[in-house]
Scaffold this active site. Structure first.
Site, PDB file in Angstrom:
ATOM      1  N   SER A  14     -40.860  69.068 -44.971  1.00 53.13           N
ATOM      2  CA  SER A  14     -40.984  69.524 -43.591  1.00 53.13           C
ATOM      3  C   SER A  14     -42.198  68.887 -42.943  1.00 53.13           C
ATOM      4  O   SER A  14     -43.041  68.286 -43.608  1.00 53.13           O
ATOM      5  CB  SER A  14     -41.124  71.043 -43.547  1.00 53.13           C
ATOM      6  OG  SER A  14     -42.438  71.395 -43.944  1.00 53.13           O
ATOM      7  N   LYS A  15     -42.267  69.042 -41.641  1.00 56.38           N
ATOM      8  CA  LYS A  15     -43.394  68.495 -40.887  1.00 56.38           C
ATOM      9  C   LYS A  15     -44.705  69.089 -41.405  1.00 56.38           C
ATOM     10  O   LYS A  15     -45.714  68.414 -41.498  1.00 56.38           O
ATOM     11  CB  LYS A  15     -43.195  68.833 -39.409  1.00 56.38           C
ATOM     12  CG  LYS A  15     -44.320  68.387 -38.524  1.00 56.38           C
ATOM     13  CD  LYS A  15     -43.937  68.507 -37.073  1.00 56.38           C
ATOM     14  CE  LYS A  15     -45.092  68.809 -36.146  1.00 56.38           C
ATOM     15  NZ  LYS A  15     -46.380  68.228 -36.467  1.00 56.38           N
ATOM     16  N   ARG A  16     -44.643  70.363 -41.757  1.00 53.98           N
ATOM     17  CA  ARG A  16     -45.865  71.018 -42.225  1.00 53.98           C
ATOM     18  C   ARG A  16     -46.409  70.406 -43.523  1.00 53.98           C
ATOM     19  O   ARG A  16     -47.609  70.367 -43.739  1.00 53.98           O
ATOM     20  CB  ARG A  16     -45.632  72.514 -42.393  1.00 53.98           C
ATOM     21  CG  ARG A  16     -46.238  73.310 -41.238  1.00 53.98           C
ATOM     22  CD  ARG A  16     -45.820  74.742 -41.272  1.00 53.98           C
ATOM     23  NE  ARG A  16     -44.372  74.849 -41.127  1.00 53.98           N
ATOM     24  CZ  ARG A  16     -43.594  75.569 -41.918  1.00 53.98           C
ATOM     25  NH1 ARG A  16     -44.088  76.238 -42.911  1.00 53.98           N
ATOM     26  NH2 ARG A  16     -42.288  75.607 -41.695  1.00 53.98           N
TER      27      ARG A  16
END
Ligand code: GLU
Length: 514
Positions: A261-263
């Site tokens: 994910s982006k995180r």
């Protein structure tokens, strides 16, 4: 007869293209080129709610940067245009009508509140064969009432009528045949009168059919849509020309636990987008591979191996090699761990293959940005400097750290190295070194090195102490390329100037530091 290979990359312009989407585009492209086929770029912008300005331009720029060429698309044109779904409303309307006329779809008027109520009343409510008979739609209402509501402009949707009790077979080139029961599917919305636009499902399969797509290569997250797509092809009578499916494995977090994910990128410090993205609403900036200093060749090579291998241990492959080797026989079904350290390794490898002069040109603006006037330095000088440190870099900016001393004399000297290497006898030794270098017939390493070595050995001096103090004076710290290569490039005047400056400026260890 074998069908010509026609594949499409079909992103929705809802934000920056995620690195997983880039891999999907790349695999489509490699497959198309491998088979002399056609690569289509279709913009799936039917969800007006999620449209983000700049996203389409971002997609184009990212693909161009990576060298993923498009044969047919919004900008390229082609025989099956328009290639942007929001410009194909007439086509979808006509196809919705076909399904309605054949009794394979129906009109539904249920309001959001009514749907909510149905969900609240029935656990696991699904709009399907069991429930559609009790909802407000063209199957339960008199035709005249339906007509009157439409004429009055009442918003409605068109739903696909899923036949219960069927085995739906999804044939995937990677996963084989997967059979599911049609009962688990709901009567998906295909069209919404409110914005006169189809949903993803209808637009996607109508376009794949009309654009004569032979293979649908997309991320695994779309696998749950595939059974509905199979039923839609059948409802239109297109089953004989339906494209083959390839659902690519997910990209996983670096530790393999869960979807990337982006995180994860923020947390672990690597980009999950090809290019830097400036969010038009929040103003938030997300980092990109390009801006972080990755070469497109390195990103392509890295991504190609996330879910595919050439059948042997070969890792370094340029685009042409990838094209020559690519196929689904060596694609894995299991998720691919996003081992981002490997991206650095690839970048290092491709930088080693980059001409010194190209790196030198790339270094100039980086040094200028660091406040160094590069105009006095010739291309030849910068190129020679780059050549001595190239093997140590993973990124072009690393060149500035490693080779910066060629363009700026040390402003200060690394404290730790001074403490260790600048002993009470050092200034006198460095004075002597100046005299020796002064007398060198030339500043070529072949001339200076033996002179200095003879002096060190002939006088039983400590090699490490002399050479490290020398290095400290020239570079500002005790690291860097071979000393005599450095002085050859710097030249006599600069080398002696730096040695003298160090003698003047580095306090002798018995004096208190100022
Ligand atoms: N528009 C979908 C996406 O954003 C396309 C999925 C597909 O390739 O069918 O990825």
């Amino acid at each position: 007869m074998e069908r010509p290979v026609r594949v499409r990359f079909a992103p929705s312009p809802t934000g920056p293209l995620h690195i997983g989407g880039v891999r999907t585009a790349l695999y489509n492209y490699l497959f198309a080129r491998r088979h002399g086929g056609t690569m289509i770029l279709r913009i799936e912008d039917t969800d007006s709610q999620r449209f983000v300005p700049g996203a389409e331009e971002y997609i184009n720029e990212a693909l161009a940067w990576l060298g993923i060429g498009i044969d047919e698309g919004v900008r390229e044109g082609g025989p099956h245009g328009p290639y942007k779904q929001s410009e194909r409303r007439d086509i979808y309307r006509e196809h919705v009508k076909m399904l309605l006329d054949r009794g394979r779809a129906y009109i539904a008027f249920d309001t959001p509140a009514e749907l909510e109520a149905a969900r609240a009343a029935t656990p696991n409510f699904q709009y399907d064969a069991r429930t559609r008979g009790s909802m407000r739609n063209s199957l339960t209402m008199p035709a005249a009432e339906v007509q009157a509501l439409i004429e009055a402009g009442t918003p409605y949707v068109v739903r696909f009528m899923v036949e219960p009790g069927r085995d739906v077979v999804v044939d995937d080139l990677l996963r084989g045949k997967v059979t599911i029961k049609s009962d688990i599917l709901d009567d998906k919305v295909l069209y919404k009168s409110a914005d006169d636009l189809p949903t993803y499902h209808l637009a996607n399969i109508v376009d794949d059919h009309l654009m004569e797509v032979s293979h649908v290569i997309r991320g695994e997250e779309w696998l749950p849509s595939a059974p509905l797509h199979v039923l839609l092809y059948e409802a239109f009578g297109w089953q004989d020309t339906a494209p083959a499916f390839v659902h690519l494995p997910l990209l996983l977090k670096p530790d393999g636990k869960g979807k990337l994910s982006k995180r994860d990128g923020d947390r672990l410090g690597f980009p999950v987008f090809p290019l830097e993205w400036h969010d038009p609403k929040s103003g938030e900036v997300s980092s990109g591979y390009r801006e972080k200093g990755y070469l497109p060749e390195a990103v392509v090579n890295f991504l190609a191996l996330l879910g595919w291998n050439p059948g042997d241990d070969t890792e370094l492959m340029d685009m042409d090699t990838l094209i020559a080797k690519f196929g689904f026989d060596h694609c894995s079904r299991a998720g691919a761990r996003f081992a981002f350290d490997k991206a650095k390794w690839f970048n290092h490898q491709y930088l080693q293959q980059t001409a010194d002069s190209t790196l030198a040109a790339a270094l100039r603006p980086v040094m200028e940005a660091r406040g160094v006037d590069m105009s006095p330095f010739s291309d030849e000088y910068v190129t020679r400097a780059v050549a001595t440190v190239k093997s140590r870099i993973n990124f072009v900016v690393d060149l500035a750290d490693q080779a910066g001393f060629y363009f700026r004399a040390p402003g200060s000297y690394a404290e730790k190295d001074v403490r260790k290497r600048w002993t009470p006898g050092t200034p006198a030794l460095m004075e002597h070194l100046c005299t020796i270098l002064e007398a060198a017939p030339s500043f070529a390493a072949a001339d200076t090195e033996p002179l200095v070595m003879d002096w060190i050995k002939g006088n039983d001096l400590h090699m490490g102490n002399v050479m490290n103090a020398f290095r400290l004076a020239i570079v500002g710290e005790c690291k860097g390329p071979h000393m005599f290569e450095v002085t050859e490039i710097l030249g006599k005047e600069e080398t002696l100037g730096r040695l003298r400056a160090a003698i003047d400026r580095i306090p002798a260890p018995d004096e208190p530091a100022v």
